[in-house]
Design a protein around this motif. Structure first.
Motif, mmCIF file in Angstrom:
data_model
loop_
_atom_site.group_PDB
_atom_site.id
_atom_site.type_symbol
_atom_site.label_atom_id
_atom_site.label_comp_id
_atom_site.label_asym_id
_atom_site.label_seq_id
_atom_site.Cartn_x
_atom_site.Cartn_y
_atom_site.Cartn_z
ATOM 1 N N ASP A 146 3.256 19.369 10.076
ATOM 2 C CA ASP A 146 3.731 18.229 9.286
ATOM 3 C C ASP A 146 2.558 17.417 8.740
ATOM 4 O OD1 ASP A 146 6.343 18.917 9.700
ATOM 5 O OD2 ASP A 146 6.766 17.368 11.187
ATOM 6 N N TYR A 147 1.533 17.249 9.568
ATOM 7 C CA TYR A 147 0.369 16.475 9.137
ATOM 8 C C TYR A 147 -0.373 17.204 8.017
ATOM 9 C CZ TYR A 147 -3.770 13.568 9.259
ATOM 10 O OH TYR A 147 -4.796 12.717 8.898
ATOM 11 N N ARG A 148 -0.449 18.523 8.104
ATOM 12 C CA ARG A 148 -1.071 19.303 7.026
ATOM 13 C C ARG A 148 -0.317 19.102 5.717
ATOM 14 N NH1 ARG A 148 -2.066 24.867 10.560
ATOM 15 N NH2 ARG A 148 -4.190 24.362 11.262
ATOM 16 N N ILE A 149 1.016 19.063 5.786
ATOM 17 C CA ILE A 149 1.810 18.821 4.580
ATOM 18 C C ILE A 149 1.533 17.421 4.038
ATOM 19 C CG2 ILE A 149 4.153 18.562 3.674
ATOM 20 C CD1 ILE A 149 3.320 21.463 4.110
ATOM 21 N N GLN A 150 1.448 16.428 4.927
ATOM 22 C CA GLN A 150 1.123 15.060 4.502
ATOM 23 C C GLN A 150 -0.198 15.023 3.744
ATOM 24 O OE1 GLN A 150 1.251 12.086 7.595
ATOM 25 N NE2 GLN A 150 3.105 12.957 8.491
ATOM 26 N N VAL A 154 0.859 -1.174 0.000
ATOM 27 C CA VAL A 154 0.000 0.000 0.000
ATOM 28 C C VAL A 154 0.899 1.229 0.000
ATOM 29 C CG1 VAL A 154 -1.753 1.273 1.273
ATOM 30 C CG2 VAL A 154 -1.781 -1.223 1.285
ATOM 31 N N THR A 155 0.820 2.064 -1.048
ATOM 32 C CA THR A 155 1.674 3.244 -1.129
ATOM 33 C C THR A 155 0.967 4.496 -0.620
ATOM 34 O OG1 THR A 155 0.992 3.629 -3.421
ATOM 35 C CG2 THR A 155 2.991 2.316 -3.061
ATOM 36 N N ASP A 156 -0.348 4.508 -0.681
ATOM 37 C CA ASP A 156 -1.142 5.624 -0.167
ATOM 38 C C ASP A 156 -1.686 5.168 1.179
ATOM 39 O OD1 ASP A 156 -2.811 7.655 0.429
ATOM 40 O OD2 ASP A 156 -4.074 7.487 -1.345
ATOM 41 N N PHE A 157 -0.941 5.479 2.248
ATOM 42 C CA PHE A 157 -1.193 4.894 3.554
ATOM 43 C C PHE A 157 -2.364 5.590 4.232
ATOM 44 C CE2 PHE A 157 -0.114 3.447 7.797
ATOM 45 C CZ PHE A 157 0.391 2.192 7.534
ATOM 46 N N ILE A 181 6.910 5.192 6.412
ATOM 47 C CA ILE A 181 5.632 4.651 6.894
ATOM 48 C C ILE A 181 5.199 5.492 8.080
ATOM 49 C CG2 ILE A 181 4.400 2.616 7.686
ATOM 50 C CD1 ILE A 181 5.692 2.343 4.888
ATOM 51 N N PRO A 182 4.160 6.316 7.941
ATOM 52 C CA PRO A 182 3.799 7.264 9.003
ATOM 53 C C PRO A 182 3.239 6.586 10.239
ATOM 54 C CG PRO A 182 2.182 7.320 7.229
ATOM 55 C CD PRO A 182 3.287 6.429 6.763
ATOM 56 N N LEU A 183 3.216 7.337 11.311
ATOM 57 C CA LEU A 183 2.744 6.845 12.598
ATOM 58 C C LEU A 183 1.303 6.336 12.480
ATOM 59 C CD1 LEU A 183 3.820 6.777 15.590
ATOM 60 C CD2 LEU A 183 2.452 8.855 15.937
ATOM 61 N N GLU A 207 11.164 4.215 8.972
ATOM 62 C CA GLU A 207 11.874 5.097 8.059
ATOM 63 C C GLU A 207 13.139 4.416 7.549
ATOM 64 O OE1 GLU A 207 11.874 9.524 9.108
ATOM 65 O OE2 GLU A 207 11.714 8.580 11.084
ATOM 66 N N ASP A 208 13.460 4.662 6.299
ATOM 67 C CA ASP A 208 14.728 4.232 5.716
ATOM 68 C C ASP A 208 15.664 5.432 5.799
ATOM 69 O OD1 ASP A 208 16.821 3.247 4.247
ATOM 70 O OD2 ASP A 208 15.618 2.599 2.536
ATOM 71 N N LEU A 209 16.262 5.628 6.970
ATOM 72 C CA LEU A 209 16.985 6.862 7.254
ATOM 73 C C LEU A 209 18.203 7.064 6.355
ATOM 74 C CD1 LEU A 209 16.933 7.012 11.167
ATOM 75 C CD2 LEU A 209 15.564 8.341 9.570
#
Length: 303
Positions: free
Chosen positions: A241-245, A3-6, A40-42, A86-88
């Protein structure tokens, strides 16, 4: 399929349905940077999750605890725990992700004794699966088997999956992990979820620190400590940050302009939105929108 659109609901609960056609189980490969957010967001879900990194390495955070997981290593992430990945170091991290409803892990007669105590334990937000330990190697083998079974669907594969799940769980609890049940830990998790839920529900509105703190029934200073401890940022920084997401999803829509998107996600200034977006994504909202359109055009022409 990854799933790419989480998608998450306002409580941060993942909306992806983790199941095959007939079983409450899902197993698929995930490339972290293929996600629309490039991480992968929280989020959280009722299912328990097993992760096996097959390429690169990833940084995982589960509740307030953090760990790096390299190729060959894995994690058990408990039901209801907030987590992200995250893939840091841009290692091209790929992992097998197995999600399963707790009540399906073992037969009903064994659930109360061997599953329920573990998913309720506040001392086990996650368990590192070490492939150098026999029980860890067995879990990794069971995950690979389940992944092959779901991908290939040979005759009677559903029965084979249940056998592998039982083997997987037996090896997990064979590690002898101590179980603790602290009400204050559970309350802390619930308060954090409520505050995050409030942000996700009201991000497009004018939101104050006091509003967020009230949602968690905390003082403003304690609210800030919660966010600093879990997310290493202030509540209002998280909201930006969430608004940007959310703006990423809207900018991918053909008819959405930058100014319209800015106001729809809660910014009252287009220039401020552009500035914050550039700092977050390394490009302007318009450049991002054009890049998405180009990728969609290439994908359409290839299909």
């Amino acid at each position: 399929m990854q799933v790419t659109d989480f998608r998450r609901d306002r409580n941060l609960k993942e909306l992806t349905e983790h199941r095959t056609v007939v079983l409450p189980v899902a197993c698929y490969e995930t490339t972290i940077t293929d996600n629309i957010h490039r991480y992968i967001p929280l989020h959280w879900h009722d299912e328990v999750q097993f992760v096996l990194v097959t390429q690169g390495e990833a940084f995982f955070q589960v509740n307030e605890e953090k760990t790096m997981v390299k190729a060959g290593e894995g994690l058990f992430i408990n039901s209801g725990c907030l987590h992200l990945a995250e893939d840091l170091h841009d290692t091209g991290c790929v992992y097998i992700c197995l999600n399963v409803a707790p009540e399906f892990v073992l037969p009903r007669e064994l659930y109360t004794a061997y599953v329920y105590p573990y998913i309720q334990a506040t001392s086990l937000p996650y368990i590192f699966v070490n492939p150098q330990k026999e029980w860890g190697a067995n879990i990794a083998d069971a995950m690979r088997s389940i992944h092959r079974l779901i991908s290939g669907q040979p005759p009677l594969y559903e029965i084979d999956i249940t056998l592998q799940l039982a083997l997987l769980w037996k090896n997990l609890i064979a590690g002898g992990f101590p179980l603790e049940y602290k009400q204050e830990e559970r309350l802390k998790s619930e308060r954090m979820k409520r505050m995050l839920s409030y942000i996700h529900l009201h991000y497009a509105e004018k939101v104050s620190l006091e509003d967020i703190a009230r949602a968690g029934q905390l003082s403003r200073s304690e609210c800030c400590r919660y966010f600093k401890r879990l997310l290493h940022q202030s509540p209002l920084s998280y909201m930006i940050d969430y608004r940007i997401q959310q703006s990423l999803l809207l900018l991918r829509q053909p008819g959405a302009g930058v100014t319209e998107v800015a106001y729809r996600v809660g910014f009252n200034s287009t220039s401020y939105f552009i500035d914050v977006f550039r700092k977050s994504r390394g490009m302007t909202p318009l450049a991002y929108k054009k890049s998405c359109s180009s990728r969609e055009s290439i994908r359409y022409n290839q299909s």
